[in-house]
Design an enzyme around this catalytic site. Structure first.
Site, mmCIF file in Angstrom:
data_model
loop_
_atom_site.group_PDB
_atom_site.id
_atom_site.type_symbol
_atom_site.label_atom_id
_atom_site.label_comp_id
_atom_site.label_asym_id
_atom_site.label_seq_id
_atom_site.Cartn_x
_atom_site.Cartn_y
_atom_site.Cartn_z
ATOM 1 N N ASP A 10 -5.221 2.383 -5.340
ATOM 2 C CA ASP A 10 -4.265 2.191 -4.259
ATOM 3 C C ASP A 10 -4.568 0.824 -3.653
ATOM 4 O O ASP A 10 -5.622 0.243 -3.924
ATOM 5 C CB ASP A 10 -4.455 3.308 -3.221
ATOM 6 N N ASP A 12 -3.169 -0.588 0.082
ATOM 7 C CA ASP A 12 -3.324 -0.591 1.540
ATOM 8 C C ASP A 12 -4.313 0.471 1.990
ATOM 9 O O ASP A 12 -4.117 1.663 1.732
ATOM 10 C CB ASP A 12 -1.967 -0.354 2.215
#
Length: 222
Positions: A10, A12
């Site tokens: 991922d 953020d």
């Protein structure tokens, strides 16, 4: 026995903690108008789109903050930019990227954010070349917690779900990885550490707590 062939990150909150600054920016503005924006409320939109919870609509429509969306958007982004000036790559990320490359693992990125946002920060951090595939909001109809982003990244890398590990920080991201049938670990940031995760995922305070090789050995032993 699972033979791991890929890591999919991922972005953020996982690689770079952009999420704490977003929450703090919204919370600062809310408090200036005597409104307490709780993490429980705001956390609904972390790791996904604003369709579940839109903090702009919440402040303007529900809480009657006397600002239009454009004005609020500029204020939030200005505060976020100021806070992010002090933010660096999260601990352990570089070691995992370098370790995965050395071991010959495929490396991907799957994010609910827009591609322009991802490219901006990958360039600043100087880590874009590590990723063989980058899948973002423009590539799917449904972002996390839907598994589509991870499913596309898996296809791009040519690996099966049980041959990949997702590195996540949020409940929505973890749900997406689980729905895609992947192994996953969660490394919450200062905001997501207070959110409730489904089940009992393998959880670390920092990737520095567990070497990549130890993680791979642990999954292989299951």
């Amino acid at each position: 026995m699972s033979v791991i062939k890929a890591l999919i990150f991922d972005f953020d909150g996982t690689i770079l903690d952009t999420e704490t600054a977003w929450y703090e920016a919204f919370r600062e503005i809310a408090r200036e108008h005597d409104i307490e924006l709780t993490l429980e409320t705001y956390g609904q939109c972390i790791g996904t789109s604003l369709h579940v919870f839109d903090p702009y609509d919440y402040l303007i429509t529900d809480q009657k903050v006397p600002m239009d969306r454009e004005m609020l958007h500029k204020d939030v982004h200005s505060r976020h930019t100021r806070m992010m000036a002090e933010e660096g790559i999260r601990p352990g990320i570089l070691d995992y990227l370098a370790g995965a490359k050395q071991l010959g693992l495929r490396i991907g990125l799957a994010s609910s954010s827009k591609r322009s946002w991802i490219d901006k920060y990958l360039a600043q951090l100087g880590i874009g070349d590590y990723f063989e595939t980058i899948r973002t909001a423009e590539d799917v109809e449904l972002v996390k917690p839907h598994p589509a982003l991870y499913e596309l990244a898996l296809q791009d890398l040519g690996v099966q779900p049980n041959e990949a590990i997702a590195i996540e920080d949020s409940p929505n991201g973890a749900r997406a990885a689980a729905a895609a049938g992947m192994h996953y670990i969660v490394v919450p940031n200062p905001v997501t550490t207070f959110l409730a995760f489904d089940g009992e995922p393998h959880r670390l305070q920092s990737l520095e707590e567990l070497s990549l090789q130890a993680l791979l050995d642990g999954i292989a032993a299951k």
